[in-house]
Design a protein around this motif. Structure first.
Motif, PDB file in Angstrom:
ATOM      1  N   GLU A 111       0.835  -1.210   0.000  1.00 17.53           N
ATOM      2  CA  GLU A 111       0.000   0.000   0.000  1.00 17.53           C
ATOM      3  C   GLU A 111       0.869   1.259   0.000  1.00 17.53           C
ATOM      4  O   GLU A 111       0.559   2.245  -0.676  1.00 17.53           O
ATOM      5  N   ASP A 112       1.982   1.240   0.758  1.00 15.75           N
ATOM      6  CA  ASP A 112       2.894   2.383   0.780  1.00 15.75           C
ATOM      7  C   ASP A 112       3.532   2.599  -0.589  1.00 15.75           C
ATOM      8  O   ASP A 112       3.688   3.732  -1.038  1.00 15.75           O
ATOM      9  N   LEU A 113       3.908   1.506  -1.249  1.00 15.69           N
ATOM     10  CA  LEU A 113       4.461   1.597  -2.598  1.00 15.69           C
ATOM     11  C   LEU A 113       3.445   2.229  -3.548  1.00 15.69           C
ATOM     12  O   LEU A 113       3.773   3.160  -4.293  1.00 15.69           O
ATOM     13  N   LYS A 114       2.208   1.763  -3.504  1.00 13.12           N
ATOM     14  CA  LYS A 114       1.170   2.317  -4.377  1.00 13.12           C
ATOM     15  C   LYS A 114       0.954   3.802  -4.098  1.00 13.12           C
ATOM     16  O   LYS A 114       0.792   4.597  -5.025  1.00 13.12           O
ATOM     17  N   MET A 115       0.951   4.180  -2.818  1.00 12.22           N
ATOM     18  CA  MET A 115       0.745   5.575  -2.450  1.00 12.22           C
ATOM     19  C   MET A 115       1.889   6.450  -2.967  1.00 12.22           C
ATOM     20  O   MET A 115       1.670   7.554  -3.460  1.00 12.22           O
ATOM     21  N   ALA A 116       3.123   5.949  -2.861  1.00 11.06           N
ATOM     22  CA  ALA A 116       4.279   6.712  -3.351  1.00 11.06           C
ATOM     23  C   ALA A 116       4.183   6.924  -4.859  1.00 11.06           C
ATOM     24  O   ALA A 116       4.383   8.036  -5.352  1.00 11.06           O
ATOM     25  N   LEU A 117       3.862   5.881  -5.585  1.00  9.91           N
ATOM     26  CA  LEU A 117       3.753   6.000  -7.042  1.00  9.91           C
ATOM     27  C   LEU A 117       2.591   6.903  -7.436  1.00  9.91           C
ATOM     28  O   LEU A 117       2.712   7.713  -8.353  1.00  9.91           O
ATOM     29  N   LYS A 118       1.483   6.801  -6.718  1.00  5.05           N
ATOM     30  CA  LYS A 118       0.327   7.661  -6.982  1.00  5.05           C
ATOM     31  C   LYS A 118       0.643   9.124  -6.666  1.00  5.05           C
ATOM     32  O   LYS A 118       0.107  10.037  -7.301  1.00  5.05           O
ATOM     33  N   SER A 119       1.537   9.348  -5.716  1.00  2.00           N
ATOM     34  CA  SER A 119       1.896  10.708  -5.293  1.00  2.00           C
ATOM     35  C   SER A 119       2.918  11.375  -6.203  1.00  2.00           C
ATOM     36  O   SER A 119       3.295  12.515  -5.968  1.00  2.00           O
ATOM     37  N   GLY A 120       3.400  10.642  -7.206  1.00  5.33           N
ATOM     38  CA  GLY A 120       4.311  11.252  -8.167  1.00  5.33           C
ATOM     39  C   GLY A 120       5.738  10.747  -8.136  1.00  5.33           C
ATOM     40  O   GLY A 120       6.565  11.193  -8.927  1.00  5.33           O
ATOM     41  N   PHE A 121       6.034   9.830  -7.232  1.00  4.62           N
ATOM     42  CA  PHE A 121       7.363   9.209  -7.247  1.00  4.62           C
ATOM     43  C   PHE A 121       7.399   8.169  -8.358  1.00  4.62           C
ATOM     44  O   PHE A 121       6.423   7.464  -8.584  1.00  4.62           O
ATOM     45  N   GLN A 122       8.533   8.079  -9.052  1.00  7.37           N
ATOM     46  CA  GLN A 122       8.684   7.067 -10.095  1.00  7.37           C
ATOM     47  C   GLN A 122       9.392   5.817  -9.580  1.00  7.37           C
ATOM     48  O   GLN A 122       9.375   4.781 -10.225  1.00  7.37           O
ATOM     49  N   GLY A 123      10.047   5.935  -8.420  1.00  7.19           N
ATOM     50  CA  GLY A 123      10.779   4.811  -7.849  1.00  7.19           C
ATOM     51  C   GLY A 123      10.564   4.723  -6.357  1.00  7.19           C
ATOM     52  O   GLY A 123      10.086   5.675  -5.723  1.00  7.19           O
ATOM     53  N   TYR A 124      10.935   3.580  -5.786  1.00  2.91           N
ATOM     54  CA  TYR A 124      10.660   3.303  -4.379  1.00  2.91           C
ATOM     55  C   TYR A 124      11.752   2.379  -3.864  1.00  2.91           C
ATOM     56  O   TYR A 124      11.976   1.313  -4.442  1.00  2.91           O
ATOM     57  N   VAL A 125      12.444   2.780  -2.788  1.00  8.08           N
ATOM     58  CA  VAL A 125      13.496   1.964  -2.188  1.00  8.08           C
ATOM     59  C   VAL A 125      13.246   1.899  -0.688  1.00  8.08           C
ATOM     60  O   VAL A 125      13.048   2.925  -0.037  1.00  8.08           O
ATOM     61  N   ASN A 126      13.266   0.680  -0.157  1.00  9.12           N
ATOM     62  CA  ASN A 126      13.040   0.478   1.277  1.00  9.12           C
ATOM     63  C   ASN A 126      14.293   0.745   2.097  1.00  9.12           C
ATOM     64  O   ASN A 126      15.408   0.550   1.621  1.00  9.12           O
ATOM     65  N   LYS A 127      14.075   1.188   3.335  1.00  4.60           N
ATOM     66  CA  LYS A 127      15.124   1.249   4.341  1.00  4.60           C
ATOM     67  C   LYS A 127      14.986   0.001   5.197  1.00  4.60           C
ATOM     68  O   LYS A 127      13.872  -0.487   5.372  1.00  4.60           O
ATOM     69  N   PRO A 128      16.047  -0.531   5.761  1.00  6.55           N
ATOM     70  CA  PRO A 128      17.403  -0.002   5.638  1.00  6.55           C
ATOM     71  C   PRO A 128      17.895  -0.100   4.202  1.00  6.55           C
ATOM     72  O   PRO A 128      17.533  -1.016   3.470  1.00  6.55           O
ATOM     73  N   LEU A 129      18.693   0.888   3.841  1.00  8.91           N
ATOM     74  CA  LEU A 129      19.148   1.040   2.467  1.00  8.91           C
ATOM     75  C   LEU A 129      19.974  -0.139   1.990  1.00  8.91           C
ATOM     76  O   LEU A 129      20.945  -0.526   2.625  1.00  8.91           O
ATOM     77  N   ASP A 130      19.562  -0.694   0.872  1.00  8.69           N
ATOM     78  CA  ASP A 130      20.346  -1.689   0.155  1.00  8.69           C
ATOM     79  C   ASP A 130      20.970  -0.946  -1.027  1.00  8.69           C
ATOM     80  O   ASP A 130      20.247  -0.542  -1.946  1.00  8.69           O
ATOM     81  N   PRO A 131      22.304  -0.728  -1.013  1.00  6.37           N
ATOM     82  CA  PRO A 131      22.939   0.038  -2.094  1.00  6.37           C
ATOM     83  C   PRO A 131      22.619  -0.498  -3.485  1.00  6.37           C
ATOM     84  O   PRO A 131      22.405   0.283  -4.412  1.00  6.37           O
TER      85      PRO A 131
END
Length: 145
Positions: A111-131
């Motif tokens: 749901e968070d991924l969908k919200m980010a993409l709907k909000s105008g983000f083109q990409g999504y990366v989870n923390k903790p950061l995986d380089p």
């Protein structure tokens, strides 16, 4: 001092056809450790990084510089990443309003991924950061644009 790229970069991500060298990226995160790690990863790929620790600071910075990409933490006090991106996208006076943006967040649900993409983000990366994931997402967006 040797410059061995295999030691510098996460495995299996970069190649000579998809260099990040020369990109200018704005990274916004209120967590100093996360901001430092993200900056170090990007700088190891010769990315020029500008940082901000709040949405208000980021808004001032985007008025002064042109960026190739934006990377924002979502859960920040005062102004979250969604609001920050919306304000940049709605500002007709900045050159940065239409560039790719990646959400960097500890919120990891579908749901968070969908919200980010709907909000105008083109990409999504989870923390903790995986380089590897961060660089792969940047490469995907730079190849697509």
């Amino acid at each position: 001092m040797s410059n061995n790229s295999e030691e510098q970069h996460p495995q299996n991500v970069t190649n000579s056809d998809n260099s990040l060298d020369g990109l200018h990226i704005l990274v916004v995160d209120d967590n100093a450790d996360s901001l430092f790690l993200t900056t170090c990863v990007l700088e190891s790929y010769d990315v020029q990084v500008t940082t901000a620790t709040s949405g208000a600071e980021a808004l001032e910075i985007v008025e002064k510089f042109k960026f190739d990409m934006l990377i924002f933490d979502i859960a920040m006090p005062d102004m979250d990443g969604f609001t920050l991106l919306k304000q940049i996208r709605n500002n007709e006076l900045t050159e940065n309003r239409n560039i790719p943006a990646i959400a960097l967040t500890a919120l990891g649900s579908e749901e968070d991924l969908k919200m980010a993409l709907k909000s105008g983000f083109q990409g999504y990366v989870n923390k903790p950061l995986d380089p590897n994931m961060l660089i792969a997402e940047i490469l995907k967006l730079t190849v697509d644009s």
